[in-house]
Structures are given as structure tokens and as C-alpha cells.
Design an enzyme around this catalytic site. Structure first.
Site, PDB file in Angstrom:
ATOM      1  N   LEU A  43     -59.945  55.317 -35.125  1.00  0.00           N
ATOM      2  CA  LEU A  43     -61.342  54.876 -35.281  1.00  0.00           C
ATOM      3  C   LEU A  43     -62.297  55.855 -34.591  1.00  0.00           C
ATOM      4  O   LEU A  43     -63.496  55.626 -34.543  1.00  0.00           O
ATOM      5  CB  LEU A  43     -61.517  53.469 -34.709  1.00  0.00           C
ATOM      6  CG  LEU A  43     -60.677  52.374 -35.389  1.00  0.00           C
ATOM      7  CD1 LEU A  43     -60.772  51.056 -34.631  1.00  0.00           C
ATOM      8  CD2 LEU A  43     -61.111  52.172 -36.825  1.00  0.00           C
ATOM      9  N   PHE A  44     -61.774  56.930 -34.049  1.00  0.00           N
ATOM     10  CA  PHE A  44     -62.539  58.099 -33.594  1.00  0.00           C
ATOM     11  C   PHE A  44     -63.629  57.781 -32.565  1.00  0.00           C
ATOM     12  O   PHE A  44     -64.712  58.393 -32.585  1.00  0.00           O
ATOM     13  CB  PHE A  44     -63.160  58.818 -34.802  1.00  0.00           C
ATOM     14  CG  PHE A  44     -62.229  58.937 -35.968  1.00  0.00           C
ATOM     15  CD1 PHE A  44     -60.953  59.452 -35.798  1.00  0.00           C
ATOM     16  CD2 PHE A  44     -62.597  58.510 -37.221  1.00  0.00           C
ATOM     17  CE1 PHE A  44     -60.078  59.548 -36.861  1.00  0.00           C
ATOM     18  CE2 PHE A  44     -61.728  58.590 -38.297  1.00  0.00           C
ATOM     19  CZ  PHE A  44     -60.460  59.107 -38.111  1.00  0.00           C
ATOM     20  N   CYS A  45     -63.377  56.843 -31.661  1.00  0.00           N
ATOM     21  CA  CYS A  45     -64.376  56.497 -30.638  1.00  0.00           C
ATOM     22  C   CYS A  45     -65.726  56.149 -31.258  1.00  0.00           C
ATOM     23  O   CYS A  45     -66.781  56.411 -30.662  1.00  0.00           O
ATOM     24  CB  CYS A  45     -64.548  57.609 -29.607  1.00  0.00           C
ATOM     25  SG  CYS A  45     -63.087  57.885 -28.632  1.00  0.00           S
ATOM     26  N   ALA A  46     -65.688  55.608 -32.465  1.00  0.00           N
ATOM     27  CA  ALA A  46     -66.913  55.139 -33.114  1.00  0.00           C
ATOM     28  C   ALA A  46     -66.516  53.869 -33.866  1.00  0.00           C
ATOM     29  O   ALA A  46     -66.667  53.771 -35.075  1.00  0.00           O
ATOM     30  CB  ALA A  46     -67.480  56.203 -34.046  1.00  0.00           C
ATOM     31  N   HIS A  73     -69.028  56.435 -29.076  1.00  0.00           N
ATOM     32  CA  HIS A  73     -69.126  55.597 -27.886  1.00  0.00           C
ATOM     33  C   HIS A  73     -69.830  56.321 -26.735  1.00  0.00           C
ATOM     34  O   HIS A  73     -70.454  55.680 -25.890  1.00  0.00           O
ATOM     35  CB  HIS A  73     -67.736  55.141 -27.437  1.00  0.00           C
ATOM     36  CG  HIS A  73     -67.054  54.282 -28.451  1.00  0.00           C
ATOM     37  ND1 HIS A  73     -65.729  53.933 -28.383  1.00  0.00           N
ATOM     38  CD2 HIS A  73     -67.519  53.700 -29.592  1.00  0.00           C
ATOM     39  CE1 HIS A  73     -65.398  53.181 -29.427  1.00  0.00           C
ATOM     40  NE2 HIS A  73     -66.467  53.041 -30.172  1.00  0.00           N
TER      41      HIS A  73
END
Ligand SMILES: Cc1ncc(COP(=O)(O)O)c(C=O)c1O
Length: 461
Positions: A378-381, A130
Site C-alpha cells: 500500500l506504499f505508505c499511502a 503518510h
């Protein structure tokens, strides 16, 4: 740093570099304690002992930067400016490039977004973190093209070429791409993407948040225009980051923050207003008192990695990756996420799902029962992980109950990541834990608290 000498075959592989926290023990819900296995380097890596020692040695000499006549102010100013040069060397900067100290990769990319010439077209893959996906849209006068997830490095280049060829009218353009994915660890074809961008008159910025800690980055050799990374992922957790690269767009842009340090002279105008002459150097975007300790820590980490020998660090990390991949491959319930295919080159970052397990539950059990710190989610992706999982994510739900029958898709993922300070034992323990949890289930009960799975207190499952 000591180099392994026990076999001719592995002469080029280093021992783990000493990091802080390597002896810290954490309690286990099942009784006793374990040395903490930090396997979440992709979020924040432990500080290198060398970085900590350098900062501690400098701390008594700490003083103001760029603004004091005293000895310690001058010493601190030199340290800060020398840090800039060290980082420039580490990144293979060209003579005219600027190194701007920021707070982080997110800050660096937001700075570049703010500095884009009016009307810039930005091209970015939907698979980005992100931090590199979102800053561009905030500029009303910038048009962003989101490119679909490619399934091979070649497809990434073709997709970009097509999109660049189709752009009208011809004006300033920027491509933003990650060097290594924070989800799959896969390396992106940066050099080829840079060539494609330049062939179409566009520039390219590399989000090296995950690349720089694991792999040499050479701006000149990659022919990239900018690179951004964060100190806390590069073993230097003191709140600083870097944006390095071409000076022109940065020099021409409004200062990122208005204030002292960025301004050369300020005077009242006859009409009562204020005239400002801004610096054209990196200081233009570093208003306020700079984070000298953060910058020095980054420079110290750059030196430590260079002195350890990046080739040897990469060789060791590749051994760990091979071990993790082989170990996970032995557990049929585990599916490793990949965009470019199993054998794609990667850094020490792997995400996976376990059939029949809620990822938050699995990560909580790794922590509570084995003392292993990984990340789930979701790991900022989000777009990338959803593409890889093939569906929408949702809250953890009930931890005790698997979210679906074996074979059903999972709604979040688990990420294991490691680097220069990771001992073999952490990886072995992680693989043993995965095998045991899958075969025998968790030994404790877990419940959902604030959307996360946590051990239920005093309650053996
Ligand atoms: C690929 C990538 N880019 C950017 C970032 C943002 O880094 P920071 O939070 O240090 O700004 C991260 C952090 O996880 C990342 O993995």
C-alpha cells in the site's frame, strides 16, 4: 553522461546516467542469474556513479563541520555550506529562503510541523504519503482538515479553495501537497494549489520526494513556500534530506533539536538556570554534527542532474513511461491505478493490479524468476491505495492460489518505478515478465513468510 546522437528526432533524449549496481547479478530460482533490474526507484533510487565518485574523492578530506580550526575542518565546512547554495540553486530558491539539511522528507515535514505557529490550520488531501499526512496531528494546538481524494486536478483546486474559504477564524494556515504521487506517479497541480492557498492567506509546502528526482522544481516559479525531498530518492543515498523555503516560521520556532550547532551562546543565569541564544539561520534546526557527506552527495546529485539536462532526462523518462503504459495496456488482466485519469501527466511511477493474482505473489515472482525488483503493498499511502482499489487491504494469504477469480478486485498493488539510470532492457524485461506470468503462471511455488510471499525452497510448482 553521454547524449544519444543516433537520430535527429531523439537528440533531446539522454542515455541512462551511470548508476551503482548496474552490473550486479542476482540468482534466479529457476536457475542461472540475471542482471538486477532495479525498478523500485520510488522507494530508493540507486546512487549515481558521479555522486559516489564525488563522495569518494572527498572522503580523505572529511573533517568536522562548523567546529574545527584545522584545514580539513574548514574545507568540510565550506563544502557543507556550498552544498546548501547548490541545493538552493537547484530548487530555484528566493534570496531570503533557507535550506535546512535534514535526514529525509519525513524529517523535513516533521520539522515544519514542529515549527508551525500556534493555532495553524493545516489542509492536506487524504491521498498523501503518510510522511505528509501524519506529522501535523501530533501538534495538539494545530487543527488538521483532511480533504477527500479529488478525481481531477481541477477538483483538487476547487476542493482546496472551498475548504480554505470555509475556515474560521482567519489565522495562520498551511496546505501540504505532494508534487508527484508515490502511487500513481501523477503530477499534482502545485502552481494552481499554491495560487489558491495564497489567495486565502495560507502557505503551501510541496512534498517533492517523488517530484524532485524526475522533474525540475522551481520554488519561485511555483510560488510555493517550502519544498521537502530526500537524498536517497535523488540518487544520493547518504542519509540526508532537505527542507527549503521561507525563513520566518523556521526562525521563530523552537529549535527542532536542542544542542550544539543550533545555539549561538549559552550562559548560566543568576537564578541557576541556563539562557540560550539560538541561531536564526538554518543552523537553528541542524543541532549536532551535520551530515556533511549526505549534504555533499545531494549537492553532487543536483549538479549531475542539472548538467545532464533535466529536459533530456524528462524526455527519456517519458519515453519509458509510454513504453510501460503501452505494454501493460496489451495485457487485459492488468489494471493501472490512476486518480486523475489515464492521460494525466506523470513521472516514472506506476502502480497496478493483476486480475486473479495476489500482488505480493506477482512481485515475488518478478524478483525470483526474472531478477526484477519492484514493490508491492500500500506504499505508505493507505487511504489513497484503498480508494484506488475500492476496498480494504489484507495479508497476502496463500501465494500459490490466486486471491480471487479474474475480475475480482485485488487487495494490494504492485508498483514499478524508474528514472535517470534505467536502461531500456529493464523495462522490456519487466513487460515480458508480466506477459509471461499472466499467460503461463509462475514457474515456482511460493509460500507466505512474515506476511510476504517468498519462493518455497527447492520446490518447483
Ligand atoms: C511522496 C513521498 N513523500 C514522502 C516520502 C518519505 O520519504 P522518506 O522515507 O525519505 O522520508 C516518500 C517515500 O516514499 C514519498 O514517496
Amino acid at each position: 553522461m553521454s547524449v544519444s546522437t543516433n537520430a535527429a528526432a531523439d537528440r533531446s533524449v539522454c542515455a541512462p546516467l551511470p548508476v551503482l549496481g548496474r552490473d550486479v547479478t542476482v540468482p534466479l530460482v529457476t536457475g542461472g542469474e540475471a542482471v538486477y533490474a532495479a525498478l523500485d526507484y520510488a522507494a530508493s533510487a540507486p546512487a549515481l556513479q558521479r555522486v559516489w565518485d564525488d563522495v569518494a574523492a572527498y572522503a580523505p578530506y572529511y573533517g568536522s563541520v562548523h567546529r574545527g580550526a584545522g584545514y580539513l575542518s574548514q574545507l568540510s565546512t565550506d563544502l557543507f555550506e556550498n552544498a546548501r547554495r547548490t541545493v538552493a540553486d537547484f530548487l530555484g530558491c528566493r534570496p531570503d529562503d533557507q535550506v535546512v539539511f535534514t535526514r529525509s522528507t519525513t524529517d523535513s515535514l516533521n520539522l515544519l510541523a514542529a515549527a508551525l505557529p500556534q493555532g495553524t490550520r493545516v489542509f492536506v488531501f487524504e491521498t498523501e504519503h503518510h510522511a505528509s499526512l501524519l506529522p501535523w496531528e501530533r501538534r495538539a494546538d494545530v487543527a488538521v482538515t483532511y480533504l477527500n481524494a479529488p478525481r481531477t486536478p481541477r477538483q483538487a483546486v476547487d476542493t482546496l479553495e472551498k475548504a480554505l474559504a470555509a475556515r474560521e477564524p482567519y489565522g495562520p494556515a498551511l496546505v501540504c501537497v505532494t508534487g508527484a504521487s508515490n502511487v500513481t506517479g501523477e503530477l499534482w497541480p502545485v502552481r494552481e494549489l499554491a495560487a489558491a492557498a495564497h489567495a486565502h492567506g495560507a502557505r503551501i509546502v510541496v512534498d517533492a520526494a517523488q517530484l524532485a528526482p524526475h522533474h525540475p522544481v522551481d520554488l519561485a516559479a511555483l510560488d510555493a513556500d517550502w519544498v521537502a525531498f530526500s537524498g536517497h530518492k535523488l540518487y544520493a543515498p547518504f542519509g540526508a534530506g532537505v527542507l527549503a523555503g521561507r525563513a520566518d516560521w523556521l526562525q521563530d520556532a523552537e529549535p527542532y533539536l536542542a544542542g550544539g550547532g543550533a545555539s549561538r551562546t549559552v550562559s548560566r543565569r543568576a537564578d541557576g538556570g541556563v539562557d540560550v541564544a539560538w541561531h536564526t539561520t538554518a543552523a537553528r534546526h541542524e543541532a549536532g554534527s551535520p551530515n556533511v557527506i549526505g549534504a555533499y552527495a545531494i549537492a553532487s546529485a543536483c549538479q549531475a542532474l542539472t548538467e545532464a539536462g533535466f529536459d533530456a532526462l524528462v524526455a527519456r523518462e517519458q519515453e519509458l513511461i509510454a513504453k510501460v503504459r503501452a505494454g501493460l495496456a496489451e495485457v487485459p488482466e492488468v489494471r493501472v491505478l490512476s486518480l486523475f485519469g489515464e492521460d494525466a501527466p506523470r513521472v516514472g511511477v506506476l502502480s497496478f493490479v493483476v486480475d486473479g493474482w495476489n500482488s505480493s505473489h506477482f512481485a515475488a515472482a518478478l524478483s525470483a524468476e526474472y531478477g526484477i525488483g519492484v514493490r508491492d503493498g500500500l506504499f505508505c499511502a493507505h487511504p489513497l491505495v484503498r480508494t484506488l482499489l475500492g476496498g480494504e487491504s489484507q495479508d497476502p494469504g496463500e501465494c500459490g492460489a490466486p486471491e480471487g477469480a479474474p475480475g475480482e478486485r485485488s487487495l494490494n498493488a504492485i508498483r514499478v518505478s524508474f528514472g535517470a539510470g534505467t536502461p531500456d532492457e529493464h523495462v522490456s524485461r519487466f513487460l515480458r515478465a508480466v506477459r509471461e506470468l499472466v499467460a503461463e503462471g509462475a514457474r515456482w511455488s511460493y509460500r507466505v513468510e512474515d506476511g510476504r510471499c517468498v519462493p518455497a525452497r527447492g520446490d518447483v510448482g
